[in-house]
Design a protein around this motif. Sequence first.
Motif, PDB file in Angstrom:
ATOM      1  N   GLU A 160       8.325  45.147 -29.065  1.00 21.23           N
ATOM      2  CA  GLU A 160       8.007  45.435 -27.664  1.00 21.23           C
ATOM      3  C   GLU A 160       8.041  44.140 -26.875  1.00 21.23           C
ATOM      4  OE1 GLU A 160       4.538  47.700 -25.014  1.00 21.23           O
ATOM      5  OE2 GLU A 160       4.529  47.754 -27.205  1.00 21.23           O
ATOM      6  N   LEU A 161       8.524  44.226 -25.635  1.00 21.02           N
ATOM      7  CA  LEU A 161       8.607  43.053 -24.773  1.00 21.02           C
ATOM      8  C   LEU A 161       7.314  42.901 -23.982  1.00 21.02           C
ATOM      9  CD1 LEU A 161      10.227  40.708 -23.532  1.00 21.02           C
ATOM     10  CD2 LEU A 161      11.077  42.338 -21.819  1.00 21.02           C
ATOM     11  N   LEU A 162       6.657  41.766 -24.157  1.00 24.75           N
ATOM     12  CA  LEU A 162       5.445  41.459 -23.408  1.00 24.75           C
ATOM     13  C   LEU A 162       5.771  40.413 -22.343  1.00 24.75           C
ATOM     14  CD1 LEU A 162       2.956  41.103 -26.415  1.00 24.75           C
ATOM     15  CD2 LEU A 162       3.525  43.154 -25.105  1.00 24.75           C
ATOM     16  N   VAL A 163       5.230  40.615 -21.148  1.00 26.84           N
ATOM     17  CA  VAL A 163       5.554  39.710 -20.035  1.00 26.84           C
ATOM     18  C   VAL A 163       4.254  39.173 -19.418  1.00 26.84           C
ATOM     19  CG1 VAL A 163       6.936  39.379 -17.953  1.00 26.84           C
ATOM     20  CG2 VAL A 163       7.557  41.162 -19.588  1.00 26.84           C
ATOM     21  N   PRO A 164       3.535  38.292 -20.120  1.00 27.67           N
ATOM     22  CA  PRO A 164       2.364  37.660 -19.508  1.00 27.67           C
ATOM     23  C   PRO A 164       2.796  36.611 -18.482  1.00 27.67           C
ATOM     24  CG  PRO A 164       2.735  36.755 -21.686  1.00 27.67           C
ATOM     25  CD  PRO A 164       3.739  37.849 -21.513  1.00 27.67           C
ATOM     26  N   VAL A 165       2.074  36.537 -17.377  1.00 27.91           N
ATOM     27  CA  VAL A 165       2.382  35.580 -16.318  1.00 27.91           C
ATOM     28  C   VAL A 165       1.163  34.694 -16.101  1.00 27.91           C
ATOM     29  CG1 VAL A 165       3.025  35.269 -13.907  1.00 27.91           C
ATOM     30  CG2 VAL A 165       3.954  37.206 -15.208  1.00 27.91           C
ATOM     31  N   LEU A 166       1.328  33.398 -16.349  1.00 28.54           N
ATOM     32  CA  LEU A 166       0.268  32.408 -16.154  1.00 28.54           C
ATOM     33  C   LEU A 166       0.802  31.330 -15.209  1.00 28.54           C
ATOM     34  CD1 LEU A 166      -2.546  31.314 -16.846  1.00 28.54           C
ATOM     35  CD2 LEU A 166      -1.528  30.129 -18.790  1.00 28.54           C
ATOM     36  N   VAL A 167       0.244  31.288 -14.001  1.00 27.67           N
ATOM     37  CA  VAL A 167       0.692  30.366 -12.965  1.00 27.67           C
ATOM     38  C   VAL A 167      -0.435  29.385 -12.659  1.00 27.67           C
ATOM     39  CG1 VAL A 167       1.523  30.128 -10.594  1.00 27.67           C
ATOM     40  CG2 VAL A 167       2.212  32.097 -11.968  1.00 27.67           C
ATOM     41  N   GLY A 168      -0.099  28.101 -12.531  1.00 26.63           N
ATOM     42  CA  GLY A 168      -1.083  27.076 -12.220  1.00 26.63           C
ATOM     43  C   GLY A 168      -0.720  26.282 -10.984  1.00 26.63           C
ATOM     44  N   TYR A 169      -1.748  25.883 -10.240  1.00 26.94           N
ATOM     45  CA  TYR A 169      -1.568  25.008  -9.076  1.00 26.94           C
ATOM     46  C   TYR A 169      -2.457  23.782  -9.260  1.00 26.94           C
ATOM     47  CZ  TYR A 169      -2.316  23.003  -4.452  1.00 26.94           C
ATOM     48  OH  TYR A 169      -2.439  22.128  -3.403  1.00 26.94           O
ATOM     49  N   GLU A 170      -1.871  22.604  -9.155  1.00 29.94           N
ATOM     50  CA  GLU A 170      -2.606  21.348  -9.347  1.00 29.94           C
ATOM     51  C   GLU A 170      -2.563  20.522  -8.067  1.00 29.94           C
ATOM     52  OE1 GLU A 170      -2.756  17.484 -12.410  1.00 29.94           O
ATOM     53  OE2 GLU A 170      -1.144  18.970 -12.544  1.00 29.94           O
ATOM     54  N   ARG A 171      -3.713  19.935  -7.734  1.00 29.84           N
ATOM     55  CA  ARG A 171      -3.835  19.103  -6.534  1.00 29.84           C
ATOM     56  C   ARG A 171      -4.477  17.770  -6.911  1.00 29.84           C
ATOM     57  NH1 ARG A 171      -2.326  17.789  -1.276  1.00 29.84           N
ATOM     58  NH2 ARG A 171      -4.100  16.787  -0.225  1.00 29.84           N
ATOM     59  N   GLN A 172      -3.835  16.666  -6.526  1.00 29.77           N
ATOM     60  CA  GLN A 172      -4.377  15.352  -6.826  1.00 29.77           C
ATOM     61  C   GLN A 172      -5.579  15.075  -5.932  1.00 29.77           C
ATOM     62  OE1 GLN A 172      -1.476  12.357  -7.298  1.00 29.77           O
ATOM     63  NE2 GLN A 172      -2.932  10.822  -7.960  1.00 29.77           N
ATOM     64  N   LEU A 173      -6.706  14.652  -6.557  1.00 32.82           N
ATOM     65  CA  LEU A 173      -7.942  14.378  -5.831  1.00 32.82           C
ATOM     66  C   LEU A 173      -8.273  12.889  -5.805  1.00 32.82           C
ATOM     67  CD1 LEU A 173     -10.103  17.275  -7.296  1.00 32.82           C
ATOM     68  CD2 LEU A 173      -8.759  17.270  -5.176  1.00 32.82           C
ATOM     69  N   GLY A 174      -7.742  12.132  -6.719  1.00 31.95           N
ATOM     70  CA  GLY A 174      -7.961  10.693  -6.797  1.00 31.95           C
ATOM     71  C   GLY A 174      -6.802  10.058  -7.531  1.00 31.95           C
ATOM     72  N   SER A 228       0.827  -1.211   0.000  1.00 33.64           N
ATOM     73  CA  SER A 228       0.000   0.000   0.000  1.00 33.64           C
ATOM     74  C   SER A 228       0.854   1.252   0.000  1.00 33.64           C
ATOM     75  CB  SER A 228      -0.925  -0.006   1.221  1.00 33.64           C
ATOM     76  OG  SER A 228      -0.155  -0.009   2.423  1.00 33.64           O
ATOM     77  N   ALA A 229       2.007   1.202   0.713  1.00 36.72           N
ATOM     78  CA  ALA A 229       2.883   2.377   0.734  1.00 36.72           C
ATOM     79  C   ALA A 229       3.560   2.584  -0.606  1.00 36.72           C
ATOM     80  CB  ALA A 229       3.934   2.216   1.847  1.00 36.72           C
ATOM     81  N   SER A 230       3.918   1.465  -1.300  1.00 33.20           N
ATOM     82  CA  SER A 230       4.624   1.599  -2.566  1.00 33.20           C
ATOM     83  C   SER A 230       3.725   2.133  -3.673  1.00 33.20           C
ATOM     84  CB  SER A 230       5.216   0.242  -2.970  1.00 33.20           C
ATOM     85  OG  SER A 230       4.172  -0.705  -3.184  1.00 33.20           O
ATOM     86  N   THR A 231       2.387   1.917  -3.545  1.00 25.87           N
ATOM     87  CA  THR A 231       1.473   2.394  -4.579  1.00 25.87           C
ATOM     88  C   THR A 231       0.973   3.802  -4.312  1.00 25.87           C
ATOM     89  OG1 THR A 231      -0.386   1.361  -3.402  1.00 25.87           O
ATOM     90  CG2 THR A 231       0.705   0.058  -5.114  1.00 25.87           C
ATOM     91  N   LYS A 232       1.352   4.404  -3.219  1.00 32.17           N
ATOM     92  CA  LYS A 232       0.935   5.767  -2.912  1.00 32.17           C
ATOM     93  C   LYS A 232       1.758   6.760  -3.725  1.00 32.17           C
ATOM     94  CE  LYS A 232       0.346   9.013   0.895  1.00 32.17           C
ATOM     95  NZ  LYS A 232       0.543   9.253   2.348  1.00 32.17           N
ATOM     96  N   PRO A 233       1.117   7.725  -4.408  1.00 32.76           N
ATOM     97  CA  PRO A 233       1.875   8.703  -5.196  1.00 32.76           C
ATOM     98  C   PRO A 233       2.859   9.471  -4.326  1.00 32.76           C
ATOM     99  CG  PRO A 233      -0.472   8.807  -5.705  1.00 32.76           C
ATOM    100  CD  PRO A 233      -0.328   7.907  -4.516  1.00 32.76           C
ATOM    101  N   PRO A 234       4.088   9.659  -4.795  1.00 27.70           N
ATOM    102  CA  PRO A 234       5.082  10.360  -3.977  1.00 27.70           C
ATOM    103  C   PRO A 234       4.783  11.849  -3.830  1.00 27.70           C
ATOM    104  CG  PRO A 234       5.946   9.900  -6.159  1.00 27.70           C
ATOM    105  CD  PRO A 234       4.626   9.190  -6.072  1.00 27.70           C
TER     106      PRO A 234
END
Length: 218
Positions: free
Chosen positions: A70-84, A37-43
Motif C-alpha cells: 500500500e502507498l502511504l503519503v505522510p506529509v511533514l513540512v517545516g519552517y525555520e526562522r533565524q533568531l540569532g 558588517s554587511a559581509s557578516t550578515k547571513p544571506p
Amino acid sequence: MIRNSSRIFRPARLLTALLLGAGLATAAQAQTTPDVSASTKPPYTNALRLDIGGALARNAAHNIMNSSPELLVPVLVGYERQLGRRISGNVEVLVNGGEPDERLSGVALQGRYYLYQGRKMGLLGVYAAPTLSFRNARQQFYYSTTTYKSKLGGAGGLLGVQLPLGSRLLLDVSGGVMTWKRLDETELSSLPSHYRYKTYYEEQGTVFDGRLSLGYRF
C-alpha cells in the motif's frame, strides 16, 4: 596693500586644498573598502523544508511487514526562522502520518543551536535541537467500525546537519529520540482487554526520530 593681502591668503588657499584632497581620498577609500558588517550578515534567514525520508522509510517498513502493498503519503513540512547568530526556531506540521490503521497528525516546536558552522552562515551547519511535539492519533481496527482517538505529547532532541545544495536549496539530515506519553484518557471499555488499543508511541515509550528533508532558503 594688495601684495600683503595676497601673501596672507596663500596659506589659507594651501590649507583649503589640503583639506579638500584629504576629503576626496577618504571618500574614495570608503567606496572601495568592503562593509564588514554587511559581509557578516547571513544571506538567508528563513527556510522551508519537506521531509522525504519519513515517507520512504514508512512505505518500506509497511510493505515489508504486510502481504498487501500500500502507498502511504505522510506529509511533514517545516519552517525555520533565524533568531540569532547560531539560534533558530522551527515549526513542523504533520499530516497523514502513521499507518493505514493508525493515522497521525500534529505539530512540533523545535529550537536549534548551531554547534559548528565553519565559514557558513544562514541556517547551515551542525546543530542540536530540543523538540516538543503534539500528535492526534486515529485508530481504526479491522474488526470494528469505531474510530478511537488519542492525544499524545512528546519531548526529546535531535542532532543533525543542514547543508547547502547550491545557493538556496539545502539538505537537512538529523536523528535522535523522542519520549511519548498519552495526554487524554479515551474510554475503551467496549473493547476486549486482549485487543491492542494503545498507539505505537504508547507501546514503545521512547522511539527513534529522524529527518531527511529537502529545503529552500529565502
